[in-house]
Design a protein around this motif. Sequence first.
Motif, PDB file in Angstrom:
ATOM      1  N   ASN A 165     -56.733  10.773 -16.463  1.00  0.00           N
ATOM      2  CA  ASN A 165     -55.968  10.819 -17.705  1.00  0.00           C
ATOM      3  C   ASN A 165     -54.958   9.671 -17.688  1.00  0.00           C
ATOM      4  N   LYS A 223     -62.960  11.179 -13.391  1.00  0.00           N
ATOM      5  CA  LYS A 223     -62.116  11.135 -14.581  1.00  0.00           C
ATOM      6  C   LYS A 223     -60.653  10.917 -14.215  1.00  0.00           C
ATOM      7  N   VAL A 231     -58.512  10.175 -21.617  1.00  0.00           N
ATOM      8  CA  VAL A 231     -59.314  10.456 -20.432  1.00  0.00           C
ATOM      9  C   VAL A 231     -60.399   9.400 -20.303  1.00  0.00           C
ATOM     10  N   LYS A 275     -52.647  12.144 -13.552  1.00  0.00           N
ATOM     11  CA  LYS A 275     -52.582  11.208 -14.674  1.00  0.00           C
ATOM     12  C   LYS A 275     -51.728   9.999 -14.330  1.00  0.00           C
TER      13      LYS A 275
END
Length: 228
Positions: free
Chosen positions: A25, A23, A30, A84
């Motif tokens: 962000n 995953k 996401v 992120k």
Amino acid sequence: MENQNVNAGSEARDGARPEQTWKLNVQGVVIESRFPQIVVRDALKLAGFDPDAGWIIVLKIAGEPRKEVELNATIDLTHPGVEKLRLTPRHINNGEAAGPCRRDFALLPQDEVHLDRLGLRWETIADGARRWLLLHSYPLPQGYTVGATDIAIEVPVSYPGAQLDMFYCHPHLALANGQPIPQVQCIESVTGIGFQRWSRHRPWDSARDNVGTHLALVDESLRREVER
């Protein structure tokens, strides 16, 4: 949200191993990747952003300085602390011309390059006997009552031999959930404006540390409060 590898579904009945995904962000969206590496351009597309819209793209890794990345860069999602991608329009025009930035003193060349790459509007201000680096509209993680704040960092005359310590915020920050933030009760005047002092400290290595590494402390401190 930190990257993590997860099992995409339960094991198949025939005993096959579940597929792993990673995953990331991307500006609050996401995305999941079936591969442990992903090209920045592909990450933006998966998140629904036009990669050719003219972004300043900043990769945030916990405990490390933010760094600007290009569209063709590859992100290793297995790297510890990858958090992120933050997107900022490279050209913003709200109909008002920003005032000239003060440069009352010079930073280290690598500091100025780093701040420019982040796309921040910044100033160096001499206020009496004290010197300040002022970062305008510094973006905050979700969980505060405002989305951005001005951040002031005191820069001693003998920096980098003398350390950068703590940071100061205006407007004053409060958590959206109403919980108190520890060690932010003192107010410091910077050019006549009351800034909220965040008393956060770490060891300093004058041969290694600079504005970029101190901003890693700022980011971690801001993130930690909303994740308590």
